[in-house]
Design a protein around this motif. Sequence first.
Motif, mmCIF file in Angstrom:
data_model
loop_
_atom_site.group_PDB
_atom_site.id
_atom_site.type_symbol
_atom_site.label_atom_id
_atom_site.label_comp_id
_atom_site.label_asym_id
_atom_site.label_seq_id
_atom_site.Cartn_x
_atom_site.Cartn_y
_atom_site.Cartn_z
ATOM 1 N N TYR A 86 0.863 -1.171 0.000
ATOM 2 C CA TYR A 86 0.000 0.000 0.000
ATOM 3 C C TYR A 86 0.906 1.228 0.000
ATOM 4 O O TYR A 86 1.816 1.336 0.827
ATOM 5 N N VAL A 87 0.669 2.157 -0.909
ATOM 6 C CA VAL A 87 1.518 3.333 -1.038
ATOM 7 C C VAL A 87 0.988 4.454 -0.149
ATOM 8 O O VAL A 87 -0.188 4.831 -0.224
ATOM 9 N N LEU A 88 1.866 4.970 0.699
ATOM 10 C CA LEU A 88 1.538 6.075 1.590
ATOM 11 C C LEU A 88 2.351 7.303 1.198
ATOM 12 O O LEU A 88 3.531 7.189 0.867
ATOM 13 N N PHE A 89 1.737 8.462 1.272
ATOM 14 C CA PHE A 89 2.459 9.705 1.016
ATOM 15 C C PHE A 89 2.872 10.319 2.351
ATOM 16 O O PHE A 89 2.105 10.333 3.305
ATOM 17 N N GLY A 141 -5.242 1.981 4.906
ATOM 18 C CA GLY A 141 -4.503 0.830 4.395
ATOM 19 C C GLY A 141 -4.591 -0.366 5.319
ATOM 20 O O GLY A 141 -4.807 -1.506 4.883
ATOM 21 N N GLU A 142 -4.442 -0.132 6.612
ATOM 22 C CA GLU A 142 -4.516 -1.226 7.588
ATOM 23 C C GLU A 142 -5.892 -1.874 7.579
ATOM 24 O O GLU A 142 -6.011 -3.110 7.655
ATOM 25 N N MET A 143 -6.930 -1.063 7.452
ATOM 26 C CA MET A 143 -8.292 -1.598 7.393
ATOM 27 C C MET A 143 -8.496 -2.431 6.138
ATOM 28 O O MET A 143 -9.157 -3.483 6.159
ATOM 29 N N MET A 144 -7.911 -1.969 5.037
ATOM 30 C CA MET A 144 -8.038 -2.682 3.776
ATOM 31 C C MET A 144 -7.366 -4.057 3.841
ATOM 32 O O MET A 144 -7.932 -5.064 3.412
ATOM 33 N N PHE A 145 -6.172 -4.095 4.411
ATOM 34 C CA PHE A 145 -5.472 -5.376 4.574
ATOM 35 C C PHE A 145 -6.247 -6.303 5.506
ATOM 36 O O PHE A 145 -6.318 -7.514 5.278
ATOM 37 N N LYS A 146 -6.807 -5.746 6.564
ATOM 38 C CA LYS A 146 -7.587 -6.560 7.499
ATOM 39 C C LYS A 146 -8.792 -7.183 6.808
ATOM 40 O O LYS A 146 -9.131 -8.348 7.047
ATOM 41 N N ALA A 147 -9.437 -6.410 5.927
ATOM 42 C CA ALA A 147 -10.628 -6.901 5.238
ATOM 43 C C ALA A 147 -10.323 -8.091 4.343
ATOM 44 O O ALA A 147 -11.179 -8.965 4.152
ATOM 45 N N PHE A 154 3.660 -1.615 3.629
ATOM 46 C CA PHE A 154 3.582 -0.266 3.085
ATOM 47 C C PHE A 154 4.896 0.159 2.443
ATOM 48 O O PHE A 154 5.958 -0.319 2.820
ATOM 49 N N VAL A 155 4.777 1.066 1.486
ATOM 50 C CA VAL A 155 5.929 1.813 1.001
ATOM 51 C C VAL A 155 5.576 3.292 1.157
ATOM 52 O O VAL A 155 4.412 3.684 1.030
ATOM 53 N N THR A 234 -0.649 3.011 -8.141
ATOM 54 C CA THR A 234 0.173 2.657 -6.986
ATOM 55 C C THR A 234 0.859 1.304 -7.124
ATOM 56 O O THR A 234 1.874 1.068 -6.485
ATOM 57 N N ALA A 235 0.302 0.391 -7.912
ATOM 58 C CA ALA A 235 0.968 -0.904 -8.071
ATOM 59 C C ALA A 235 2.350 -0.727 -8.689
ATOM 60 O O ALA A 235 3.343 -1.310 -8.232
ATOM 61 N N ILE A 236 2.432 0.118 -9.724
ATOM 62 C CA ILE A 236 3.720 0.391 -10.369
ATOM 63 C C ILE A 236 4.653 1.103 -9.404
ATOM 64 O O ILE A 236 5.830 0.776 -9.277
ATOM 65 N N ILE A 237 4.114 2.105 -8.677
ATOM 66 C CA ILE A 237 4.924 2.860 -7.731
ATOM 67 C C ILE A 237 5.447 1.952 -6.629
ATOM 68 O O ILE A 237 6.622 1.999 -6.255
ATOM 69 N N ALA A 238 4.580 1.083 -6.104
ATOM 70 C CA ALA A 238 4.982 0.195 -5.014
ATOM 71 C C ALA A 238 6.116 -0.728 -5.445
ATOM 72 O O ALA A 238 7.117 -0.889 -4.735
ATOM 73 N N LYS A 239 5.969 -1.336 -6.615
ATOM 74 C CA LYS A 239 7.003 -2.257 -7.090
ATOM 75 C C LYS A 239 8.320 -1.536 -7.338
ATOM 76 O O LYS A 239 9.399 -2.055 -7.036
ATOM 77 N N THR A 240 8.238 -0.335 -7.890
ATOM 78 C CA THR A 240 9.457 0.419 -8.186
ATOM 79 C C THR A 240 10.163 0.838 -6.910
ATOM 80 O O THR A 240 11.377 0.699 -6.775
ATOM 81 N N LEU A 241 9.390 1.343 -5.938
ATOM 82 C CA LEU A 241 9.991 1.816 -4.699
ATOM 83 C C LEU A 241 10.611 0.688 -3.878
ATOM 84 O O LEU A 241 11.563 0.904 -3.136
ATOM 85 N N GLU A 242 10.072 -0.500 -3.987
ATOM 86 C CA GLU A 242 10.630 -1.622 -3.250
ATOM 87 C C GLU A 242 11.990 -2.038 -3.805
ATOM 88 O O GLU A 242 12.772 -2.687 -3.141
ATOM 89 N N ALA A 243 12.259 -1.594 -5.051
ATOM 90 C CA ALA A 243 13.527 -1.983 -5.673
ATOM 91 C C ALA A 243 14.499 -0.823 -5.839
ATOM 92 O O ALA A 243 15.709 -1.028 -5.857
ATOM 93 N N LEU A 244 13.979 0.416 -5.944
ATOM 94 C CA LEU A 244 14.828 1.552 -6.294
ATOM 95 C C LEU A 244 14.503 2.761 -5.433
ATOM 96 O O LEU A 244 13.445 2.814 -4.799
ATOM 97 N N PRO A 245 15.365 3.769 -5.411
ATOM 98 C CA PRO A 245 15.086 4.996 -4.657
ATOM 99 C C PRO A 245 13.895 5.755 -5.216
ATOM 100 O O PRO A 245 13.471 5.534 -6.349
ATOM 101 N N VAL A 246 13.393 6.690 -4.415
ATOM 102 C CA VAL A 246 12.198 7.432 -4.813
ATOM 103 C C VAL A 246 12.417 8.244 -6.080
ATOM 104 O O VAL A 246 11.487 8.482 -6.844
ATOM 105 N N VAL A 247 13.619 8.697 -6.342
ATOM 106 C CA VAL A 247 13.868 9.474 -7.556
ATOM 107 C C VAL A 247 13.531 8.674 -8.797
ATOM 108 O O VAL A 247 13.166 9.219 -9.836
#
Length: 290
Positions: A86-89, A141-147, A154-155, A234-247
Amino acid sequence: EVYAVDYQASLNLLNAGSQPSVEARHFILLSAFCCRNPILKLQQAKLEFEKKLAEQSDMTYSIIRPTAFFKSVSGQYDSILAGNSYVLFGDGAVTQCNPISEEELAIYMCDSSLEEYREQRWGKILNVGGPDEPLSNKMLGEMMFKAINKPAKFVYVPTEIFDISISMIEFIAKTWPSQKWEDVLETSKIGKYYAVEDMLTTKDEEKFGSISMMDHFEKIAREGQDPFTPVRATAIIAKTLEALPVVSVSVPLGLGLLSKPNLLENVMGSSPLDNVPILVAALNDNNIIS
């Protein structure tokens, strides 16, 4: 387009309701809570019509500003269901909200036309949210995962990512002026706005209904999403951030928007009405415009 819909189309309805053949008695305007801080063109268009409505004397009115719909904060559901984070700002608590269900908002709007609510709701701007206490994005996000019975993961994305992308789009919009780039720029500003602004009512009289956010998440876990739920990137953002820096997210996002001006609009799901015919307004037996 925002002025064509949020101002002119609404004005057309007001004028139609004022005709002797119609003589509508009460106008219910669905506006938006975000108009309290009108940075965006869509908010300015809504405010312009709100002013027009308040100035006329042909009929009474209620201006209703809901915080958010349930589906507007459910856009990451399919992504986490597929196993993404789940992507958080910011820190996940930059904003708070208490969305309201569409069915209970509809009840609130219809009730507002009744004589018994004349003192409380006629001739007024009415902020309204759901029954929940303030919910941060991380709590959602936490509620969504619980459901869906999955462990939360999170990222975190700094809100500055929007500034980087907006700056790039703004540069090209000023260098090569066109309506296309102005639209892309405004859409990107919409993305930032809703990532950093609260959509929260805190007064008891500004909360309505009994359907909670958790009720909604449990429902979509059983039945699936509303097909008009805005889908996030967010799926693309989440996968990218888990592998690379935010830039690695901010630069391609800006460049992608420059090369494909419809990308952000498609990602944001800003207009689910593009694909379906709808009845914008109707006059019922009591001559109420809604």
